[in-house]
Design a protein around this motif. Structure first.
Motif, PDB file in Angstrom:
ATOM      1  N   UNK A 158      13.502  11.815   1.494  1.00 29.46           N
ATOM      2  CA  UNK A 158      13.190  12.930   2.403  1.00 29.46           C
ATOM      3  C   UNK A 158      11.943  12.651   3.239  1.00 29.46           C
ATOM      4  N   UNK A 159      11.884  13.305   4.396  1.00 29.70           N
ATOM      5  CA  UNK A 159      10.698  13.190   5.250  1.00 29.70           C
ATOM      6  C   UNK A 159       9.446  13.572   4.473  1.00 29.70           C
ATOM      7  N   UNK A 160       8.351  12.929   4.831  1.00 31.18           N
ATOM      8  CA  UNK A 160       7.022  13.139   4.247  1.00 31.18           C
ATOM      9  C   UNK A 160       6.893  12.609   2.827  1.00 31.18           C
ATOM     10  N   UNK A 161       7.886  11.821   2.376  1.00 33.08           N
ATOM     11  CA  UNK A 161       7.741  11.137   1.087  1.00 33.08           C
ATOM     12  C   UNK A 161       6.656  10.080   1.242  1.00 33.08           C
ATOM     13  N   UNK A 187       0.824  -1.193   0.000  1.00 31.58           N
ATOM     14  CA  UNK A 187       0.000   0.000   0.000  1.00 31.58           C
ATOM     15  C   UNK A 187       0.861   1.247   0.000  1.00 31.58           C
ATOM     16  N   UNK A 188       0.214   2.399   0.154  1.00 34.12           N
ATOM     17  CA  UNK A 188       0.912   3.676   0.200  1.00 34.12           C
ATOM     18  C   UNK A 188       1.204   4.028   1.659  1.00 34.12           C
ATOM     19  N   UNK A 189       2.442   4.420   1.923  1.00 30.58           N
ATOM     20  CA  UNK A 189       2.875   4.758   3.275  1.00 30.58           C
ATOM     21  C   UNK A 189       3.597   6.096   3.252  1.00 30.58           C
ATOM     22  N   UNK A 190       3.355   6.928   4.270  1.00 29.72           N
ATOM     23  CA  UNK A 190       4.113   8.157   4.467  1.00 29.72           C
ATOM     24  C   UNK A 190       5.359   7.834   5.280  1.00 29.72           C
ATOM     25  N   UNK A 191       6.508   8.333   4.847  1.00 28.51           N
ATOM     26  CA  UNK A 191       7.778   8.016   5.493  1.00 28.51           C
ATOM     27  C   UNK A 191       8.340   9.236   6.211  1.00 28.51           C
TER      28      UNK A 191
END
Length: 139
Positions: free
Chosen positions: A57-60, A3-7
């Protein structure tokens, strides 16, 4: 799990094999697993990477396929995800329009094959139930 995850809070780490000078490199990311019930579980994504790789980067936001290890102490400990496929959504994660490029696919999909070995129990959030599954890792 896919799935899609925020990193976030990325870290590029070097690990030395015990008793050897052989090094392995990987990136670690904090993320979450959002359930349809509204419960959100913390997760840690581990991705093997070349020594010269730069962490995202953060929030990718990335589409990820990963093996999951879910501790029995969830939600006190994070779900451990071993990334097999990580495809970041193109664009600038700091841009206001970045999230608009992501499909409306907020919940990850869990695929597994195994035997349920005990009765389900209620997690500390009072909504989610968990149960133990015995499964093997096939390659």
């Amino acid at each position: 799990v896919f799935g899609f995850f925020g990193l976030a809070n990325s870290e590029h780490v070097k690990t030395l094999k015990t008793g050897s000078s052989t090094a392995t490199y990987h990136c670690l990311y904090e993320t979450t697993i959002q359930c349809t019930s509204g419960v959100i579980f913390p997760a840690m994504l581990h991705v093997y990477s070349p020594f010269n790789n730069v962490a995202l980067p953060d929030n990718t936001i990335a589409f990820i396929s990963a093996k999951a290890s879910i501790p029995s102490s969830i939600p006190d400990e994070p779900v451990l995800l071993e990334g097999m496929y990580v495809m970041p959504v193109p664009g600038d994660p700091t841009s206001d329009i970045y999230k608009h490029a992501v499909p409306n696919f907020p919940y990850p999909v869990v695929v597994g094959l195994g035997v349920v070995s005990m009765q389900p129990w209620m997690l500390s959030d009072g909504t989610s139930k968990a149960f133990t599954i015995i499964s093997t890792d096939y390659v």
